[in-house]
Enzyme design. Sequence first.
Site, short mmCIF file in Angstrom:
data_model
loop_
_atom_site.label_atom_id
_atom_site.label_comp_id
_atom_site.label_asym_id
_atom_site.label_seq_id
_atom_site.Cartn_x
_atom_site.Cartn_y
_atom_site.Cartn_z
CD GLU A 256 -5.34 0.75 -5.90
OE1 GLU A 256 -4.87 0.40 -7.02
OE2 GLU A 256 -5.26 0.06 -4.89
CB CYS A 290 -2.19 -1.61 -8.27
SG CYS A 290 -2.21 -1.05 -6.55
#
Length: 488
Positions: A256, A290
């Site tokens: 990720e 993020c």
Amino acid sequence: MKRDDFGLYRPYGLHIAGQWRPAQDGAVREVIDPASEEVIGWIPAAGAADLDAALAAAQAAFQAWRRTSPWERAALLRRTAQLVRERTPAIAELMSAETGKPLLQARGELSDAADQFDWYAGETQRIYGHTMEARVPDVRMQVRMEPVGVVAAFSAWNFPALLPARKIAAALGAGCAVVVKPASEAAGCCMALVQALQDAGAPAGLVNLVTGDSSFISEHLVRSPIVAKISLTGSTGVGRRLLALAAEGVKRVSMELGGHAPVLVFEDADVEHAAEQCARFKYRNCGQVCASPSRFYVHRSLYARFCERFAAVAGSLRVGPGLAEGTEVGPMANRRGLANAHRLIDDALAQGARLIAGGRRPEGLPGDKGYYLAPTVLADVPPSARIMREEPFGPVAPLAPFDGFDEAIALANSTPYGLASYLFSRSLKTATMASEAIEAGMVGVNDLAIASAEMPFGGVKESGMGREGGALGIRDYLEAKYIRTRLL
């Protein structure tokens, strides 16, 4: 340095084979409070001998854990979830001291981390293989799902409890053992999770924790023949380096990585609601998320109203130390992030953007210490500005207008990232077409709160591969084994 000298991390250290201890050579790294810029503690800097000990402990524990009943594994995860919830007040204060995160947000993150252990307790009991009828009557065919092995897990500092919880819970549920490396800026929360696992009854060596130099540790762990899988939450640059290392051993990876989430506000949207929600979510965790909404494209007919409301909300947010009552936006986590945010602001202004909120250190804070930046809003930001192409990872929001659907989609897909994306529209047709056309692993329609334990989290393009969370999250820790038996 002995554990008694670790400051804020005095109860902890490296966690190897069920024991907390310092690095074998006594090496440490200091940790800075981003609100005061003072040293709050020291964490061990693991050497090669420490890493080899952690790997050996994980390998030994894996051989027993892989044969442990899924019901027993699930029980461990549920007990861990309960302990995390009970210890939330103390761990939240630790998180706020390390990261500057406001206490309310820290408590919310710990609730989300506990949810990961609860969710994977259930998924542990739902690991399905399957059988198929063979072409001939004396043959049996089945597929078993087996744990991949020892996992090297690397997590980032912006969500220091949730990120490692996602990895550890899924790995243990699948039957794997773990060596986890939290970010040096905020290792304490992961240490507290490991302590909760130990107190819940995790066998010695099942979860090992190492801290220190990220490049050295990641290369040592990834190249070890003991490690079968790598899981990373980090930047795209770090992801590329670990992918190259993993390729040498043909090892499984899930990543990720960076994001630069677009927000599209179409002409039929509720502009006041959209601006209010976007501004409040943008500055959550000081924009260091993020999946944070980080590029705002608004239909020209709504643009002026959106800018006005967004800037008003940004200017109303209370900035201060995370441990202070009522703080809504804390400091940035480190000096390099603050410097980068100022560079992006300066670049955008030089290219014609307008500063309509923030842009400087907030007024009213005592002294001049702390990595503070007032919630910042830039209007009329051109596509050429760096902030439209590079993830800001800070409290800076760039706004720009668009005129039509195709232009909006092109702008949304104009970066190499594809983690999260968001759109606002009252039209089912527009929302459906846009959510299908946007290149991203996750899309929020009239909603920015998209992360939850029961749904997959991850991206496409340079934002990574694999998924964490949901029913898909455990699959990356399992191997499918096909068994064909002929009856004699």
